[in-house]
Design a protein around this motif. Sequence first.
Motif, PDB file in Angstrom:
ATOM      1  N   ALA A 172       0.825  -1.214   0.000  1.00  0.00           N
ATOM      2  CA  ALA A 172       0.000   0.000   0.000  1.00  0.00           C
ATOM      3  C   ALA A 172       0.854   1.256   0.000  1.00  0.00           C
ATOM      4  CB  ALA A 172      -0.932  -0.006   1.211  1.00  0.00           C
ATOM      5  N   ILE A 173       1.886   1.280   0.823  1.00  0.00           N
ATOM      6  CA  ILE A 173       2.744   2.462   0.951  1.00  0.00           C
ATOM      7  C   ILE A 173       3.541   2.709  -0.331  1.00  0.00           C
ATOM      8  CG2 ILE A 173       4.798   3.362   2.133  1.00  0.00           C
ATOM      9  CD1 ILE A 173       3.655   1.938   4.685  1.00  0.00           C
ATOM     10  N   HIS A 174       4.026   1.629  -0.953  1.00  0.00           N
ATOM     11  CA  HIS A 174       4.921   1.776  -2.102  1.00  0.00           C
ATOM     12  C   HIS A 174       4.234   1.739  -3.469  1.00  0.00           C
ATOM     13  CE1 HIS A 174       7.794   0.778   1.100  1.00  0.00           C
ATOM     14  NE2 HIS A 174       8.626   1.524   0.402  1.00  0.00           N
ATOM     15  N   GLY A 175       2.958   1.349  -3.526  1.00  0.00           N
ATOM     16  CA  GLY A 175       2.354   1.214  -4.846  1.00  0.00           C
ATOM     17  C   GLY A 175       0.973   1.796  -5.032  1.00  0.00           C
ATOM     18  N   ALA A 176       0.215   1.966  -3.949  1.00  0.00           N
ATOM     19  CA  ALA A 176      -1.187   2.377  -4.092  1.00  0.00           C
ATOM     20  C   ALA A 176      -1.350   3.891  -4.064  1.00  0.00           C
ATOM     21  CB  ALA A 176      -2.021   1.746  -2.981  1.00  0.00           C
ATOM     22  N   LYS A 177      -2.257   4.374  -4.892  1.00  0.00           N
ATOM     23  CA  LYS A 177      -2.641   5.785  -4.824  1.00  0.00           C
ATOM     24  C   LYS A 177      -3.751   5.960  -3.788  1.00  0.00           C
ATOM     25  CE  LYS A 177      -1.511   6.765  -9.633  1.00  0.00           C
ATOM     26  NZ  LYS A 177      -2.057   6.933 -10.984  1.00  0.00           N
ATOM     27  N   ILE A 178      -4.572   4.908  -3.641  1.00  0.00           N
ATOM     28  CA  ILE A 178      -5.703   4.956  -2.704  1.00  0.00           C
ATOM     29  C   ILE A 178      -5.670   3.690  -1.846  1.00  0.00           C
ATOM     30  CG2 ILE A 178      -8.218   5.081  -2.474  1.00  0.00           C
ATOM     31  CD1 ILE A 178      -8.259   6.169  -5.384  1.00  0.00           C
ATOM     32  N   LEU A 179      -5.821   3.868  -0.545  1.00  0.00           N
ATOM     33  CA  LEU A 179      -5.944   2.745   0.386  1.00  0.00           C
ATOM     34  C   LEU A 179      -7.362   2.754   0.929  1.00  0.00           C
ATOM     35  CD1 LEU A 179      -5.031   0.508   2.359  1.00  0.00           C
ATOM     36  CD2 LEU A 179      -4.148   2.306   3.842  1.00  0.00           C
ATOM     37  N   THR A 180      -8.081   1.660   0.717  1.00  0.00           N
ATOM     38  CA  THR A 180      -9.460   1.567   1.183  1.00  0.00           C
ATOM     39  C   THR A 180      -9.624   0.352   2.085  1.00  0.00           C
ATOM     40  OG1 THR A 180     -10.216   2.572  -0.876  1.00  0.00           O
ATOM     41  CG2 THR A 180     -11.878   1.467   0.458  1.00  0.00           C
ATOM     42  N   PRO A 181      -9.854   0.591   3.371  1.00  0.00           N
ATOM     43  CA  PRO A 181     -10.111  -0.549   4.263  1.00  0.00           C
ATOM     44  C   PRO A 181     -11.575  -0.963   4.193  1.00  0.00           C
ATOM     45  CG  PRO A 181     -10.016   1.482   5.530  1.00  0.00           C
ATOM     46  CD  PRO A 181      -9.766   1.854   4.090  1.00  0.00           C
ATOM     47  N   ILE A 182     -11.798  -2.267   4.300  1.00  0.00           N
ATOM     48  CA  ILE A 182     -13.165  -2.797   4.366  1.00  0.00           C
ATOM     49  C   ILE A 182     -13.274  -3.620   5.633  1.00  0.00           C
ATOM     50  CG2 ILE A 182     -14.792  -4.442   3.368  1.00  0.00           C
ATOM     51  CD1 ILE A 182     -13.926  -3.664   0.647  1.00  0.00           C
ATOM     52  N   PHE A 183     -14.324  -3.361   6.392  1.00  0.00           N
ATOM     53  CA  PHE A 183     -14.602  -4.184   7.567  1.00  0.00           C
ATOM     54  C   PHE A 183     -15.815  -5.047   7.258  1.00  0.00           C
ATOM     55  CE2 PHE A 183     -16.849  -4.990  11.569  1.00  0.00           C
ATOM     56  CZ  PHE A 183     -15.884  -5.778  12.182  1.00  0.00           C
ATOM     57  N   ILE A 184     -15.645  -6.359   7.372  1.00  0.00           N
ATOM     58  CA  ILE A 184     -16.731  -7.310   7.119  1.00  0.00           C
ATOM     59  C   ILE A 184     -17.239  -7.808   8.460  1.00  0.00           C
ATOM     60  CG2 ILE A 184     -17.353  -9.508   6.067  1.00  0.00           C
ATOM     61  CD1 ILE A 184     -14.953  -9.002   4.110  1.00  0.00           C
ATOM     62  N   ASP A 185     -18.519  -7.593   8.701  1.00  0.00           N
ATOM     63  CA  ASP A 185     -19.152  -8.042   9.938  1.00  0.00           C
ATOM     64  C   ASP A 185     -20.114  -9.160   9.576  1.00  0.00           C
ATOM     65  OD1 ASP A 185     -19.893  -8.116  12.630  1.00  0.00           O
ATOM     66  OD2 ASP A 185     -21.525  -6.688  12.298  1.00  0.00           O
ATOM     67  N   MET A 186     -20.042 -10.261  10.279  1.00  0.00           N
ATOM     68  CA  MET A 186     -20.850 -11.434   9.956  1.00  0.00           C
ATOM     69  C   MET A 186     -21.569 -11.915  11.206  1.00  0.00           C
ATOM     70  SD  MET A 186     -19.423 -14.882   8.277  1.00  0.00           S
ATOM     71  CE  MET A 186     -20.394 -15.668   7.038  1.00  0.00           C
ATOM     72  N   ASN A 187     -22.877 -12.059  11.093  1.00  0.00           N
ATOM     73  CA  ASN A 187     -23.669 -12.507  12.229  1.00  0.00           C
ATOM     74  C   ASN A 187     -24.817 -13.396  11.760  1.00  0.00           C
ATOM     75  OD1 ASN A 187     -24.675 -12.720  14.824  1.00  0.00           O
ATOM     76  ND2 ASN A 187     -25.796 -10.796  14.701  1.00  0.00           N
ATOM     77  N   PRO A 188     -24.868 -14.659  12.191  1.00  0.00           N
ATOM     78  CA  PRO A 188     -23.887 -15.337  13.046  1.00  0.00           C
ATOM     79  C   PRO A 188     -22.655 -15.727  12.234  1.00  0.00           C
ATOM     80  CG  PRO A 188     -25.593 -16.876  12.414  1.00  0.00           C
ATOM     81  CD  PRO A 188     -25.991 -15.537  11.853  1.00  0.00           C
ATOM     82  N   ARG A 189     -21.555 -15.973  12.927  1.00  0.00           N
ATOM     83  CA  ARG A 189     -20.320 -16.383  12.270  1.00  0.00           C
ATOM     84  C   ARG A 189     -20.500 -17.769  11.659  1.00  0.00           C
ATOM     85  NH1 ARG A 189     -15.236 -13.998  13.415  1.00  0.00           N
ATOM     86  NH2 ARG A 189     -15.611 -11.781  13.713  1.00  0.00           N
TER      87      ARG A 189
END
Length: 196
Positions: A172-189
Amino acid sequence: MIVIRILLVGFLFSWFGFICLIGNIIFLPLIVIRLNRIKFFENIARDLVYLAWKFFIFCKKILGYLDYEFKDCSRLGKPSQIIIANHPSLLDVVFILSKVRRINCVVKSDLAKNIFLSPAIKAANYIVNSEDEELLNKSLSVLKSDDSLLIFPEGTRTKDSISFHKAPFYIAIHGAKILTPIFIDMNPRSLQKGVK
């Protein structure tokens, strides 16, 4: 009710396998003739993966097996974007690949040997996770060519606690122009690592 649920799960696993087999019939000629090295055919392969998983997720919802919601997806799929996501289940990749068209993806090396998934991985030129600099170089090359890249920094599915590897952040630091985090929430697991 439990019997119906078991039958439904069995049907969906079979349906997943059937979709993969149909894809393999299309992907194998691309690989054998080496057309997957041409960007046009790589895009076709990725489009087919995108549409197949979109259809599979739709079937799961229609049959009442699961419900899902995507929030704020307008930022996904930008050029030179790295998408970093947690990994609570087997379906995480399917959901994200069904939402972001033509995204590249770092996949577990075991999947590259899987009879159902290997042709799609090769035809779409997804990056196979390796423990050396090849992973870093390929990932950086993908981002420099303005593709977006999906990576799970845990490497494998989340068990009890989240533990990130350093490589995705280096990429991410050396190649990406944009860093997008995704949080996946699952219920029930479900479909977690080590769980039937």
